[in-house]
Design an enzyme around this catalytic site. Structure first.
Site, mmCIF file in Angstrom:
data_model
loop_
_atom_site.group_PDB
_atom_site.id
_atom_site.type_symbol
_atom_site.label_atom_id
_atom_site.label_comp_id
_atom_site.label_asym_id
_atom_site.label_seq_id
_atom_site.Cartn_x
_atom_site.Cartn_y
_atom_site.Cartn_z
ATOM 1 N N SER A 87 0.815 -1.203 0.000
ATOM 2 C CA SER A 87 0.000 0.000 0.000
ATOM 3 C C SER A 87 0.862 1.273 0.000
ATOM 4 O O SER A 87 1.709 1.420 -0.869
ATOM 5 C CB SER A 87 -0.941 -0.067 1.202
ATOM 6 O OG SER A 87 -2.115 0.617 0.888
ATOM 7 N N HIS A 123 -7.683 -5.812 0.409
ATOM 8 C CA HIS A 123 -6.422 -5.056 0.521
ATOM 9 C C HIS A 123 -5.642 -5.595 1.723
ATOM 10 O O HIS A 123 -6.041 -5.369 2.875
ATOM 11 C CB HIS A 123 -6.815 -3.588 0.745
ATOM 12 C CG HIS A 123 -5.691 -2.623 0.680
ATOM 13 N ND1 HIS A 123 -4.922 -2.440 -0.445
ATOM 14 C CD2 HIS A 123 -5.201 -1.748 1.607
ATOM 15 C CE1 HIS A 123 -4.020 -1.505 -0.215
ATOM 16 N NE2 HIS A 123 -4.161 -1.079 1.027
#
Ligand code: GCU
Length: 426
Positions: A261, A402
């Site tokens: 990320s 995610h």
């Protein structure tokens, strides 16, 4: 003519449906003067410097090249960590003279390696103690959002923060994202630092981090093309390499930048600037990382600049609402790693990182890898889930949200094995 019909005949239908039209992305293999880039030498000597400067000036900002005074202390070593599977070392590196900052490296190495090993290097979000339940890990001193603002509806990165020692109950809370035992059993090391040691991840975090150590006299803020926190975090990753190169248990030719990320964005920029990273892994880095900005399918440049105004260089704000004016895009960042091995991954339930944009950027960057005769990604349609594609430049889309999962690590370890085996046989 009805209003609907007027729209239909006067603008492309994508706009009529509220989807921005696809905009051609800048070409990696055309020089600023319009000349085509025909081979790897022309790419390295002429085109790469142009790409680097454009990415630096408009996206992440310039990293000061000055050296800072540095002292390094190995504060603990345990040769029986993780039930005897690993050696755990903790290292404190102090930067600066009058103004000082400390980072704390947590390093795991396989206990019974016959030769120096490769090491994954990455930053963690919430403190070293979250990486494994190993009780020997020192608790990081972390920044937590001020509880007085709990009811304020605002991204935590924009709230006030309080610095305190991490709570023991946070031990191992990110262990599934790091898979330390799997990594050491596969014969690799892992080095990680709490990103907040380098620079706290909130709007005024600059004051607590390393950037002021490298400011000029009387400088208070970065210049328009000066580094943001991603630049500071990437600088910190390079300082980790400075230490790792001195450790005889580590093969300095096998240092891998890894990040998830925002730290995937950071790993890409660290790898782009520092060729001591022999390999780079971007796990769901999304917008401002591997993904393309122009399609504006998911997070946008505008959103990044509003929610995280301190991550990129001030110039990046010029592109809020003007994405098409950006001289670069995600594939430019990827191309800066070439011809070194690069793995980009996405997850199907992570639309915010725009898996399609990450894949398209990989396809576009493949042209550069091919100039070097490297196997890249030859397909142009998104591969099925859990079906990695490519060679030296590789991509996968996996199921799930995610995150970094055991599946991701299996692929990264296999990738490192494949690539380093080729490197060793040369
Ligand atoms: C936010 C941000 C992303 C970033 C992510 C993360 O969602 O908008 O750009 O990648 O945080 O770091 O988890």
């Amino acid at each position: 003519m009805s209003v609907a019909l007027l729209i239909a005949v006067s603008v492309p239908c994508a706009v009529a449906q509220g989807v921005p039209p696809a905009v051609a992305k800048p070409d990696l293999l055309v020089m600023h003067n319009g000349a085509p880039v025909r081979n790897s030498a022309a790419f390295l000597e002429q085109r790469r410097p142009e790409i680097f400067l454009d990415v630096q000036e408009n996206v992440y900002g310039r990293t000061p090249q000055a050296q800072v005074a540095t002292t390094t202390h190995v504060t603990s070593t345990d040769t029986q960590a993780l039930g005897g599977a690993a050696i755990r070392k903790q290292i404190t590196v102090t930067f600066g003279d009058k103004l000082q900052r400390e980072i704390h490296i947590l390093l795991y190495l396989p206990a019974h390696a016959a030769a120096p090993v490769g090491v994954f290097v990455g930053l963690n979000f919430d403190g070293n103690q979250t990486v494994s339940a190993d009780p020997g890990i020192d608790l990081s001193t972390v920044y937590l959002p001020d509880p007085a603002l709990d009811n304020v509806q605002l991204a935590k990165e924009l709230k006030g923060h309080i610095r305190q020692m991490a709570k023991p109950e946070t031990r191992g809370t990110s262990a599934s994202q790091w898979q330390v035992e799997t990594i050491v059993r596969a014969g690799y090391g892992l080095a990680t630092v709490y990103a907040g040691d380098i620079e706290a991840d909130f709007a005024t975090g600059i004051g607590y981090g390393v950037r002021p150590l490298l400011f000029k006299d009387k400088q208070w803020l970065p210049e328009a093309d000066g580094w943001g926190s991603i630049g500071a975090w990437a600088w910190g990753m390079s300082r980790m390499v400075d230490y790792l190169e001195t450790d005889p248990a580590i093969d300095a030719k096998k240092i891998i930048a890894f990040g998830h990320s925002r730290f995937g964005k950071t790993a890409l920029w660290a790898g782009a600037q520092d060729s001591r990273f022999a390999m780079v892994i971007s796990n769901e880095s999304g917008q401002g990382g591997a993904s393309l900005s122009r399609p504006q399918r998911a997070e946008t440049v505008a959103h990044l600049n509003i929610a995280f105004p301190y991550w990129f260089c001030p110039n990046y704000h010029n592109y809020t609402g003007r994405t098409d004016a950006l001289p670069v895009d995600g594939h430019f960042v990827l191309a800066l790693i070439a011809p070194r091995p690069l793995y980009v991954s996405s997850a199907i339930d992570d639309p915010y990182s725009d898996p399609q944009g990450e894949f398209e950027a990989v396809v576009a960057a493949s042209a550069v890898y091919r100039l070097f005769g490297k196997q890249a990604v030859d397909v142009t349609a998104m591969p099925p889930v859990e079906h990695p594609v490519g060679g030296v430049l590789r991509y996968h889309l996996r199921t799930g949200p995610h995150d970094v999962t055991a599946y991701d690590w299996q692929q990264y370890l296999k990738f490192a094995d494949d690539q380093f085996k080729q490197q060793d046989s040369r």
